[in-house]
Design a protein around this motif. Structure first.
Motif, PDB file in Angstrom:
ATOM      1  N   GLU A  11       0.897  -1.203   0.092  1.00  0.00           N
ATOM      2  CA  GLU A  11       0.047   0.048  -0.117  1.00  0.00           C
ATOM      3  C   GLU A  11       0.707   1.401  -0.007  1.00  0.00           C
ATOM      4  N   ARG A  12       1.915   1.249   0.652  1.00  0.00           N
ATOM      5  CA  ARG A  12       2.963   2.309   0.701  1.00  0.00           C
ATOM      6  C   ARG A  12       3.434   2.552  -0.855  1.00  0.00           C
ATOM      7  N   VAL A  13       3.651   1.576  -1.584  1.00  0.00           N
ATOM      8  CA  VAL A  13       4.289   1.608  -3.016  1.00  0.00           C
ATOM      9  C   VAL A  13       3.122   2.125  -3.652  1.00  0.00           C
ATOM     10  N   HIS A  14       1.834   1.717  -3.697  1.00  0.00           N
ATOM     11  CA  HIS A  14       0.644   2.089  -4.489  1.00  0.00           C
ATOM     12  C   HIS A  14       0.373   3.777  -4.131  1.00  0.00           C
ATOM     13  N   ALA A  15       0.795   3.978  -2.896  1.00  0.00           N
ATOM     14  CA  ALA A  15       0.327   5.512  -2.613  1.00  0.00           C
ATOM     15  C   ALA A  15       1.230   6.367  -3.493  1.00  0.00           C
ATOM     16  N   LEU A  16       2.420   5.719  -3.758  1.00  0.00           N
ATOM     17  CA  LEU A  16       3.451   6.543  -4.689  1.00  0.00           C
ATOM     18  C   LEU A  16       2.769   6.919  -6.124  1.00  0.00           C
ATOM     19  N   PHE A  17       2.228   5.620  -6.639  1.00  0.00           N
ATOM     20  CA  PHE A  17       1.307   5.826  -8.012  1.00  0.00           C
ATOM     21  C   PHE A  17       0.308   6.726  -8.051  1.00  0.00           C
ATOM     22  N   ARG A  18      -0.464   6.884  -6.942  1.00  0.00           N
ATOM     23  CA  ARG A  18      -1.527   7.994  -6.933  1.00  0.00           C
ATOM     24  C   ARG A  18      -0.851   9.389  -7.083  1.00  0.00           C
ATOM     25  N   LEU A  19       0.497   9.680  -6.709  1.00  0.00           N
ATOM     26  CA  LEU A  19       1.134  10.640  -6.853  1.00  0.00           C
ATOM     27  C   LEU A  19       1.994  11.073  -8.238  1.00  0.00           C
ATOM     28  N   GLY A  20       1.828   9.855  -8.969  1.00  0.00           N
ATOM     29  CA  GLY A  20       2.611  10.001 -10.323  1.00  0.00           C
ATOM     30  C   GLY A  20       4.267   9.712 -10.230  1.00  0.00           C
ATOM     31  N   VAL A  21       4.486   8.735  -9.060  1.00  0.00           N
ATOM     32  CA  VAL A  21       5.762   8.431  -8.855  1.00  0.00           C
ATOM     33  C   VAL A  21       6.119   6.893  -9.439  1.00  0.00           C
ATOM     34  N   ALA A  22       7.330   6.919 -10.123  1.00  0.00           N
ATOM     35  CA  ALA A  22       7.800   5.823 -10.803  1.00  0.00           C
ATOM     36  C   ALA A  22       9.276   5.333 -10.275  1.00  0.00           C
ATOM     37  N   ALA A  23       9.761   6.041  -9.475  1.00  0.00           N
ATOM     38  CA  ALA A  23      11.292   5.848  -9.020  1.00  0.00           C
ATOM     39  C   ALA A  23      11.451   6.453  -7.618  1.00  0.00           C
ATOM     40  N   VAL A  24      12.059   5.507  -6.817  1.00  0.00           N
ATOM     41  CA  VAL A  24      12.336   6.057  -5.430  1.00  0.00           C
ATOM     42  C   VAL A  24      13.935   6.037  -5.030  1.00  0.00           C
ATOM     43  N   LEU A  25      14.436   6.663  -3.967  1.00  0.00           N
ATOM     44  CA  LEU A  25      15.740   6.551  -3.621  1.00  0.00           C
ATOM     45  C   LEU A  25      16.084   5.435  -2.953  1.00  0.00           C
ATOM     46  N   ASP A  26      17.153   4.829  -3.094  1.00  0.00           N
ATOM     47  CA  ASP A  26      17.651   3.950  -2.401  1.00  0.00           C
ATOM     48  C   ASP A  26      17.363   3.707  -0.894  1.00  0.00           C
ATOM     49  N   ALA A  27      17.776   5.059  -0.208  1.00  0.00           N
ATOM     50  CA  ALA A  27      17.812   5.180   0.940  1.00  0.00           C
ATOM     51  C   ALA A  27      16.691   5.320   1.821  1.00  0.00           C
ATOM     52  N   HIS A  28      15.554   5.293   0.965  1.00  0.00           N
ATOM     53  CA  HIS A  28      14.218   5.295   1.540  1.00  0.00           C
ATOM     54  C   HIS A  28      13.323   4.072   1.445  1.00  0.00           C
ATOM     55  N   VAL A  29      14.071   2.813   0.915  1.00  0.00           N
ATOM     56  CA  VAL A  29      13.636   1.606   0.784  1.00  0.00           C
ATOM     57  C   VAL A  29      14.519   0.651   1.497  1.00  0.00           C
ATOM     58  N   ALA A  30      15.190   1.040   2.640  1.00  0.00           N
ATOM     59  CA  ALA A  30      16.141   0.189   3.313  1.00  0.00           C
ATOM     60  C   ALA A  30      15.382  -1.081   3.762  1.00  0.00           C
ATOM     61  N   ASP A  31      14.122  -1.093   4.232  1.00  0.00           N
ATOM     62  CA  ASP A  31      13.299  -2.128   5.001  1.00  0.00           C
ATOM     63  C   ASP A  31      13.291  -3.179   3.972  1.00  0.00           C
ATOM     64  N   PRO A  32      13.691  -4.502   4.097  1.00  0.00           N
ATOM     65  CA  PRO A  32      13.644  -5.416   3.066  1.00  0.00           C
ATOM     66  C   PRO A  32      12.005  -5.615   2.510  1.00  0.00           C
ATOM     67  N   ALA A  33      10.900  -5.716   3.449  1.00  0.00           N
ATOM     68  CA  ALA A  33       9.750  -5.882   2.551  1.00  0.00           C
ATOM     69  C   ALA A  33       9.260  -4.777   1.959  1.00  0.00           C
ATOM     70  N   LEU A  34       9.935  -3.371   2.360  1.00  0.00           N
ATOM     71  CA  LEU A  34       9.074  -2.341   1.369  1.00  0.00           C
ATOM     72  C   LEU A  34       9.996  -2.330   0.046  1.00  0.00           C
ATOM     73  N   ARG A  35      11.343  -2.653   0.175  1.00  0.00           N
ATOM     74  CA  ARG A  35      12.092  -2.624  -1.065  1.00  0.00           C
ATOM     75  C   ARG A  35      11.669  -3.783  -1.899  1.00  0.00           C
ATOM     76  N   ALA A  36      11.185  -4.971  -1.422  1.00  0.00           N
ATOM     77  CA  ALA A  36      10.747  -6.173  -2.178  1.00  0.00           C
ATOM     78  C   ALA A  36       9.372  -5.686  -2.746  1.00  0.00           C
ATOM     79  N   ALA A  37       8.235  -4.695  -2.392  1.00  0.00           N
ATOM     80  CA  ALA A  37       7.082  -4.366  -2.702  1.00  0.00           C
ATOM     81  C   ALA A  37       7.399  -3.345  -3.894  1.00  0.00           C
ATOM     82  N   ALA A  38       8.649  -2.572  -3.789  1.00  0.00           N
ATOM     83  CA  ALA A  38       8.914  -1.589  -4.809  1.00  0.00           C
ATOM     84  C   ALA A  38       9.587  -2.441  -5.953  1.00  0.00           C
ATOM     85  N   VAL A  39      10.396  -3.423  -5.779  1.00  0.00           N
ATOM     86  CA  VAL A  39      10.954  -4.208  -7.031  1.00  0.00           C
ATOM     87  C   VAL A  39       9.912  -5.070  -7.632  1.00  0.00           C
ATOM     88  N   ARG A  40       8.778  -5.707  -6.915  1.00  0.00           N
ATOM     89  CA  ARG A  40       7.705  -6.283  -7.336  1.00  0.00           C
ATOM     90  C   ARG A  40       6.860  -5.496  -8.094  1.00  0.00           C
TER      91      ARG A  40
END
Length: 148
Positions: free
Chosen positions: A74-103
């Motif tokens: 849901e955190r990743v999908h919240a980005l899509f509602r903002l028009g975002v397609a890329a994030v900075l590495d430092a902000h997806v350090a949590d493994p579950a969050l990074r996996a959701a972003a990569v997926r």
């Protein structure tokens, strides 16, 4: 499958002056061409055409913590509602969050970079209304958000 994304206006960078009469041809996860919708439809008969009201341009690069939500997905999908397609590495350090972003094929970048729409580049697009709200987001060629 190829898709033409056409909007009222198009900008190639976030600082560009928006221009009328242009559209983007997406093939797979890449931008294949930028031309008038008519030229693209003629060159690629039967191509799917998505027409948007607003300004089409490069999707955004999010340079802060991801929005709060109950799950990483849901955190990743919240980005899509903002028009975002890329994030900075430092902000997806949590493994579950990074996996959701990569997926979800969100680009994870080592540092900030200007958002650009370039032929041959990754098809990360967004459509924005005049008030700045996001109407649609395309990540790596896939429509991941569309507001009714």
């Amino acid at each position: 499958m190829r898709t033409v994304h056409a909007a009222d206006l198009l900008r190639l960078t976030l600082d560009d002056e928006p221009r009328a009469g242009l559209a983007v041809l997406v093939a797979g996860d890449r931008v294949e061409a930028v031309a008038s919708p008519e030229e693209l439809a003629e060159a690629y008969p039967g191509v799917r055409v998505r027409r948007w009201s607003g300004t089409l341009g490069p999707a955004l690069v999010h340079d802060g913590p991801l929005p709060e939500a109950p799950t990483p997905r849901e955190r990743v999908h919240a980005l899509f509602r903002l028009g975002v397609a890329a994030v900075l590495d430092a902000h997806v350090a949590d493994p579950a969050l990074r996996a959701a972003a990569v997926r979800n094929e969100v680009a994870v970048l080592p540092g900030a970079r200007p958002a650009t729409l370039v032929v041959g580049g990754r098809a990360d697009l967004a459509v924005f209304d005049a008030d700045g709200s996001c109407r649609a987001t395309v990540v790596a060629g896939r429509l991941v958000h569309r507001r009714a």
